[in-house]
Scaffold this motif. Structure first.
Motif, PDB file in Angstrom:
ATOM      1  N   ILE A  62      32.729  75.431  60.290  1.00 56.34           N
ATOM      2  CA  ILE A  62      32.870  76.241  61.498  1.00 56.34           C
ATOM      3  C   ILE A  62      31.718  77.233  61.552  1.00 56.34           C
ATOM      4  O   ILE A  62      31.489  78.001  60.602  1.00 56.34           O
ATOM      5  N   ILE A  63      30.987  77.203  62.643  1.00 50.71           N
ATOM      6  CA  ILE A  63      29.839  78.090  62.812  1.00 50.71           C
ATOM      7  C   ILE A  63      30.114  79.001  63.993  1.00 50.71           C
ATOM      8  O   ILE A  63      30.310  78.540  65.120  1.00 50.71           O
ATOM      9  N   GLU A  64      30.133  80.291  63.711  1.00 48.04           N
ATOM     10  CA  GLU A  64      30.425  81.285  64.739  1.00 48.04           C
ATOM     11  C   GLU A  64      29.655  82.551  64.428  1.00 48.04           C
ATOM     12  O   GLU A  64      29.653  83.035  63.286  1.00 48.04           O
ATOM     13  N   ASP A  65      28.941  83.087  65.432  1.00 46.37           N
ATOM     14  CA  ASP A  65      28.129  84.302  65.247  1.00 46.37           C
ATOM     15  C   ASP A  65      27.174  84.155  64.073  1.00 46.37           C
ATOM     16  O   ASP A  65      27.010  85.068  63.253  1.00 46.37           O
ATOM     17  N   LEU A  66      26.559  82.975  63.954  1.00 45.94           N
ATOM     18  CA  LEU A  66      25.575  82.656  62.919  1.00 45.94           C
ATOM     19  C   LEU A  66      26.172  82.645  61.515  1.00 45.94           C
ATOM     20  O   LEU A  66      25.440  82.610  60.527  1.00 45.94           O
ATOM     21  N   LYS A  67      27.506  82.667  61.412  1.00 46.79           N
ATOM     22  CA  LYS A  67      28.182  82.591  60.125  1.00 46.79           C
ATOM     23  C   LYS A  67      28.857  81.232  59.984  1.00 46.79           C
ATOM     24  O   LYS A  67      29.501  80.761  60.919  1.00 46.79           O
ATOM     25  N   GLU A  68      28.732  80.618  58.828  1.00 48.14           N
ATOM     26  CA  GLU A  68      29.308  79.297  58.615  1.00 48.14           C
ATOM     27  C   GLU A  68      30.392  79.353  57.547  1.00 48.14           C
ATOM     28  O   GLU A  68      30.211  79.954  56.482  1.00 48.14           O
ATOM     29  N   THR A  69      31.528  78.760  57.839  1.00 43.98           N
ATOM     30  CA  THR A  69      32.647  78.687  56.906  1.00 43.98           C
ATOM     31  C   THR A  69      33.074  77.236  56.782  1.00 43.98           C
ATOM     32  O   THR A  69      33.122  76.512  57.771  1.00 43.98           O
ATOM     33  N   SER A  70      33.396  76.809  55.558  1.00 39.43           N
ATOM     34  CA  SER A  70      33.770  75.422  55.320  1.00 39.43           C
ATOM     35  C   SER A  70      35.190  75.323  54.774  1.00 39.43           C
ATOM     36  O   SER A  70      35.623  76.173  53.987  1.00 39.43           O
ATOM     37  N   TYR A  71      35.913  74.311  55.180  1.00 37.91           N
ATOM     38  CA  TYR A  71      37.267  74.047  54.726  1.00 37.91           C
ATOM     39  C   TYR A  71      37.429  72.548  54.501  1.00 37.91           C
ATOM     40  O   TYR A  71      36.706  71.736  55.075  1.00 37.91           O
ATOM     41  N   THR A  72      38.420  72.193  53.670  1.00 38.38           N
ATOM     42  CA  THR A  72      38.852  70.809  53.575  1.00 38.38           C
ATOM     43  C   THR A  72      40.350  70.783  53.794  1.00 38.38           C
ATOM     44  O   THR A  72      41.085  71.562  53.193  1.00 38.38           O
ATOM     45  N   VAL A  73      40.814  69.913  54.684  1.00 41.20           N
ATOM     46  CA  VAL A  73      42.234  69.841  55.008  1.00 41.20           C
ATOM     47  C   VAL A  73      42.726  68.408  54.886  1.00 41.20           C
ATOM     48  O   VAL A  73      41.947  67.453  54.880  1.00 41.20           O
ATOM     49  N   ASN A  74      44.040  68.283  54.750  1.00 43.28           N
ATOM     50  CA  ASN A  74      44.681  66.975  54.806  1.00 43.28           C
ATOM     51  C   ASN A  74      45.174  66.746  56.228  1.00 43.28           C
ATOM     52  O   ASN A  74      45.764  67.629  56.847  1.00 43.28           O
ATOM     53  N   LEU A  75      44.931  65.545  56.715  1.00 43.36           N
ATOM     54  CA  LEU A  75      45.318  65.194  58.071  1.00 43.36           C
ATOM     55  C   LEU A  75      46.223  63.972  58.047  1.00 43.36           C
ATOM     56  O   LEU A  75      45.945  63.000  57.357  1.00 43.36           O
ATOM     57  N   ARG A  76      47.334  64.059  58.777  1.00 51.84           N
ATOM     58  CA  ARG A  76      48.203  62.903  58.958  1.00 51.84           C
ATOM     59  C   ARG A  76      48.514  62.767  60.446  1.00 51.84           C
ATOM     60  O   ARG A  76      48.663  63.757  61.150  1.00 51.84           O
ATOM     61  N   MET A  77      48.631  61.535  60.889  1.00 50.84           N
ATOM     62  CA  MET A  77      48.907  61.293  62.292  1.00 50.84           C
ATOM     63  C   MET A  77      49.829  60.092  62.460  1.00 50.84           C
ATOM     64  O   MET A  77      49.647  59.071  61.791  1.00 50.84           O
ATOM     65  N   GLU A  78      50.806  60.229  63.334  1.00 44.27           N
ATOM     66  CA  GLU A  78      51.551  59.094  63.841  1.00 44.27           C
ATOM     67  C   GLU A  78      51.149  58.955  65.299  1.00 44.27           C
ATOM     68  O   GLU A  78      51.431  59.840  66.112  1.00 44.27           O
ATOM     69  N   LYS A  79      50.446  57.901  65.610  1.00 47.32           N
ATOM     70  CA  LYS A  79      49.816  57.769  66.912  1.00 47.32           C
ATOM     71  C   LYS A  79      50.827  57.972  68.044  1.00 47.32           C
ATOM     72  O   LYS A  79      51.929  57.439  68.016  1.00 47.32           O
ATOM     73  N   ASP A  80      50.409  58.787  69.003  1.00 50.57           N
ATOM     74  CA  ASP A  80      51.170  59.105  70.211  1.00 50.57           C
ATOM     75  C   ASP A  80      52.371  60.014  69.958  1.00 50.57           C
ATOM     76  O   ASP A  80      53.117  60.313  70.896  1.00 50.57           O
ATOM     77  N   LYS A  81      52.577  60.461  68.705  1.00 51.62           N
ATOM     78  CA  LYS A  81      53.763  61.260  68.394  1.00 51.62           C
ATOM     79  C   LYS A  81      53.462  62.572  67.676  1.00 51.62           C
ATOM     80  O   LYS A  81      53.970  63.625  68.073  1.00 51.62           O
ATOM     81  N   THR A  82      52.676  62.535  66.611  1.00 56.03           N
ATOM     82  CA  THR A  82      52.505  63.736  65.785  1.00 56.03           C
ATOM     83  C   THR A  82      51.114  63.794  65.163  1.00 56.03           C
ATOM     84  O   THR A  82      50.599  62.790  64.679  1.00 56.03           O
ATOM     85  N   ILE A  83      50.540  64.986  65.166  1.00 53.26           N
ATOM     86  CA  ILE A  83      49.309  65.298  64.427  1.00 53.26           C
ATOM     87  C   ILE A  83      49.658  66.459  63.492  1.00 53.26           C
ATOM     88  O   ILE A  83      50.165  67.493  63.929  1.00 53.26           O
ATOM     89  N   TRP A  84      49.399  66.271  62.206  1.00 56.54           N
ATOM     90  CA  TRP A  84      49.796  67.249  61.169  1.00 56.54           C
ATOM     91  C   TRP A  84      48.575  67.580  60.324  1.00 56.54           C
ATOM     92  O   TRP A  84      47.847  66.676  59.881  1.00 56.54           O
ATOM     93  N   ILE A  85      48.345  68.866  60.087  1.00 55.55           N
ATOM     94  CA  ILE A  85      47.183  69.326  59.323  1.00 55.55           C
ATOM     95  C   ILE A  85      47.635  70.345  58.296  1.00 55.55           C
ATOM     96  O   ILE A  85      48.396  71.257  58.619  1.00 55.55           O
ATOM     97  N   SER A  86      47.158  70.211  57.054  1.00 56.31           N
ATOM     98  CA  SER A  86      47.538  71.161  56.012  1.00 56.31           C
ATOM     99  C   SER A  86      46.317  71.557  55.199  1.00 56.31           C
ATOM    100  O   SER A  86      45.579  70.705  54.701  1.00 56.31           O
ATOM    101  N   ALA A  87      46.103  72.868  55.077  1.00 53.99           N
ATOM    102  CA  ALA A  87      45.004  73.376  54.266  1.00 53.99           C
ATOM    103  C   ALA A  87      45.378  73.334  52.792  1.00 53.99           C
ATOM    104  O   ALA A  87      46.528  73.077  52.419  1.00 53.99           O
ATOM    105  N   THR A  88      44.406  73.595  51.933  1.00 53.23           N
ATOM    106  CA  THR A  88      44.621  73.603  50.490  1.00 53.23           C
ATOM    107  C   THR A  88      45.782  74.515  50.108  1.00 53.23           C
ATOM    108  O   THR A  88      45.900  75.634  50.605  1.00 53.23           O
ATOM    109  N   LEU A  89      46.664  74.009  49.244  1.00 55.85           N
ATOM    110  CA  LEU A  89      47.824  74.743  48.742  1.00 55.85           C
ATOM    111  C   LEU A  89      48.806  75.128  49.855  1.00 55.85           C
ATOM    112  O   LEU A  89      49.660  75.990  49.671  1.00 55.85           O
ATOM    113  N   GLY A  90      48.656  74.511  51.023  1.00 54.31           N
ATOM    114  CA  GLY A  90      49.567  74.816  52.121  1.00 54.31           C
ATOM    115  C   GLY A  90      49.413  76.216  52.673  1.00 54.31           C
ATOM    116  O   GLY A  90      50.349  76.755  53.278  1.00 54.31           O
ATOM    117  N   LEU A  91      48.223  76.828  52.478  1.00 50.90           N
ATOM    118  CA  LEU A  91      48.021  78.200  52.946  1.00 50.90           C
ATOM    119  C   LEU A  91      48.062  78.289  54.471  1.00 50.90           C
ATOM    120  O   LEU A  91      48.357  79.347  55.033  1.00 50.90           O
TER     121      LEU A  91
END
Length: 260
Positions: A62-91
């Motif tokens: 993510i780049i905003e105001d010339l500052k860059e931040t990086s993340y890694t997340v887990n993504l799960r999807m059931e097409k047409d029904k649900t999109i689920w995203i979880s950051a490290t340790l569920g934070l």
């Protein structure tokens, strides 16, 4: 404004990509000046995703105001029904369904539980689950059967745009001549100085599904700009997935006062 941009990031951080059997697609096709808008739309429709479920790890810059931040997340999807995203340790965790957008943040003890209206107002586009899902898996944000389009070409892409562009919302769709998936979606709302551009920088073949590999999203409102770059790893499709989500008790609800 920062809370609004957090909602945007939660919405955009969703998609699929490489796994052990995945391979990058080399885009070697050339544009054909004889292709009509109708033919292009038909070829693009053939490439619609057919997976039932998807899971992946997504690296987000993510780049905003010339500052860059990086993340890694887990993504799960059931097409047409649900999109689920979880950051490290569920934070932080988000769940998007056809009628709700929810997320919570354990660092700030906050949560949001609402609909798509805020994001629709912010982007100047009437968003719903189908549009969000299409945007993130490399499919047109709008149903191409709902308008008359004209086609033009540049060196590397076919360009579709409505025959009669709206004064309130201008739309440009770029398609790859190799596999007819999208190269870019560009939406401009001049009166409100809003601009949204989604560039699909590469695709890959995952179990016969052509899915984006890298995406760059640029969201501009007046003089403020947010850039989000997504890289998708360790994806698998059509496996069993779960969507655990419960807003912790005692968290403060995020109220977006500038929702219109």
């Amino acid at each position: 404004m920062r809370i609004i941009k957090t909602s945007l990031v939660c919405l955009f951080v969703v998609l699929a990509s490489s796994c052990k059997s995945a391979r990058s697609i080399v885009a070697s096709g050339k544009v054909d000046s004889n292709v009509s808008a109708k033919q292009l739309i038909k070829e693009n429709k053939k490439q619609d995703a057919n997976f039932k479920t998807l899971q992946a790890k997504v690296k987000i810059d993510i780049i905003e105001d010339l500052k860059e931040t990086s993340y890694t997340v887990n993504l799960r999807m059931e097409k047409d029904k649900t999109i689920w995203i979880s950051a490290t340790l569920g934070l932080a965790r988000a769940m998007i369904t056809p009628d709700r957008v929810q997320f919570y943040d354990k660092i700030n003890n906050q949560y949001f539980d609402g609909d798509y209206q805020l994001l629709s107002n912010l982007l100047g586009v009437d968003l719903n689950y189908d549009k969000v899902q299409s945007l993130l898996i490399g499919e047109p944000l709008f149903d191409l059967k709902d308008n008359n389009y004209v086609i033009s070409i540049n060196e590397n892409s076919y360009i579709l745009q409505p025959k009669n562009q709206s004064a309130l919302l201008e739309l440009f769709l770029l398609f790859n001549p190799s596999h007819f998936k999208m190269d870019s979606q560009q939406l401009l709302q001049p009166s409100k100085k809003r601009f949204l551009q989604i560039d699909y920088l590469g695709y890959q073949d995952v179990d016969k599904e052509i899915l984006p590999q890298n995406i760059k999203i640029i969201a501009v409102e007046d003089r403020e700009e947010l850039n989000v770059v997504l890289e998708y790893k360790s994806v698998s499709v059509n496996q069993e997935v779960r969507f655990p989500f419960k807003i912790p008790s005692g968290f403060e609800e995020i109220i977006l006062a500038n929702a219109k």
